[in-house]
Design an enzyme around this catalytic site. Sequence first.
Site, PDB file in Angstrom:
ATOM      1  CG  HIS A 126      -1.920   4.252   6.685  1.00 49.79           C
ATOM      2  ND1 HIS A 126      -0.651   3.926   6.281  1.00 49.79           N
ATOM      3  CD2 HIS A 126      -2.742   3.923   5.655  1.00 49.79           C
ATOM      4  CE1 HIS A 126      -0.695   3.409   5.056  1.00 49.79           C
ATOM      5  NE2 HIS A 126      -1.957   3.400   4.651  1.00 49.79           N
ATOM      6  CG  ASP A 163      -2.629  -2.050   2.691  1.00 51.13           C
ATOM      7  OD1 ASP A 163      -3.846  -2.189   2.860  1.00 51.13           O
ATOM      8  OD2 ASP A 163      -2.119  -1.041   2.131  1.00 51.13           O
ATOM      9  CG  HIS A 165      -1.115   2.230   0.877  1.00 50.75           C
ATOM     10  ND1 HIS A 165      -2.325   1.636   0.593  1.00 50.75           N
ATOM     11  CD2 HIS A 165      -0.938   3.227  -0.030  1.00 50.75           C
ATOM     12  CE1 HIS A 165      -2.877   2.256  -0.445  1.00 50.75           C
ATOM     13  NE2 HIS A 165      -2.060   3.227  -0.844  1.00 50.75           N
ATOM     14  CG  ASP A 244      -4.264  -1.627  -0.668  1.00 48.81           C
ATOM     15  OD1 ASP A 244      -3.533  -2.570  -0.287  1.00 48.81           O
ATOM     16  OD2 ASP A 244      -4.400  -0.573  -0.017  1.00 48.81           O
TER      17      ASP A 244
HETATM   18 ZN   LIG Z   1      -3.493   0.223   1.570  1.00 50.44          ZN
END
Ligand SMILES: [Zn+2]
Length: 308
Positions: A126, A163, A165, A244
């Site tokens: 991120h 991931d 996200h 995750d």
């Molecule tokens: Zn993540």
Amino acid sequence: MSTAFITHADCLKHDMGAGHPEQPARLTAIEDQLIASGVDGYLQRYEAPLATDEQLALVHPMEYVHAIREAAPESGRVQLDPDTAMNPHTLNAALRGVGAAVLAVDLVFEKKIQNAFCSVRPPGHHACTARPMGFCIFNNVAVAARHAMRAHGIGRVAIIDFDVHHGNGTEEIFEGDPSVLMASTFQHPFYPYSGTEMPASNMVNVPLPAGAGTKQLHEAVTRHWIPALDEFRPELVVFSAGFDAHAEDDMAMLQFKDADYRWVTEQVKAVADRHAKGRIVSMLEGGYALSALGRSVVQHLRVLAGLN
Ligand SMILES: [Zn+2]
């Protein structure tokens, strides 16, 4: 040739406070499962060095690096964003994460190892060029990709991000850059709510709805990732390896199983074998259900290390 496992004790000292899911116990959970599974005995361990400013500058402007250095507290904790904090050890932990990425790339290109997994935190995908975000400070995979091109003379790097996200920082750094192909799956709509609005042509983004699992992962990889990767012919594959999306991880609502991490690693390893002389560098991103994280990393590493 063997698989490297790169980490550093500094990565255990970065602590954003009781109850924060991005916690030091994530790395010890990985170590526990490596030992319990016996995979530990097949890995070559290395200590992550501190990244240099020159290495950070491959991705981040020096003003940003200086601002992070200045934000580092001597005691207590400072918030960089609502989710991301620094304690007195965070700066070194983040520098070890980038240093691990650089070391992994060098070891692979020097043919000392076949591939590497970096068990480091804070994570990186991120982190934008000049903004910390979502537990991330420096973008580890982005430095790995740029360092491989700069120091080892290659022209094409694939970044694989599974991931849960979307790796918005990595996308911001590389969108429109023909030397990088980024292939990802992520839950959508979900934090950070990016990756779906007309992505650049070098972004193979496959958003998955809440509840998606093995079947949707298989479709994403076989229909979208693999054809794009085979056309791109990467000379190095870098994983943003977040765990995750696991069904046991209540950070999000995808339903991946331990075996899915084995399968996706096998598919991508075959790409690396076809085009990149098997060169793979894998960087830990998310994964917050501790047992599932440790078990899933073991599945990922079994494939990297060529174990059954
Ligand atoms: Zn993540």
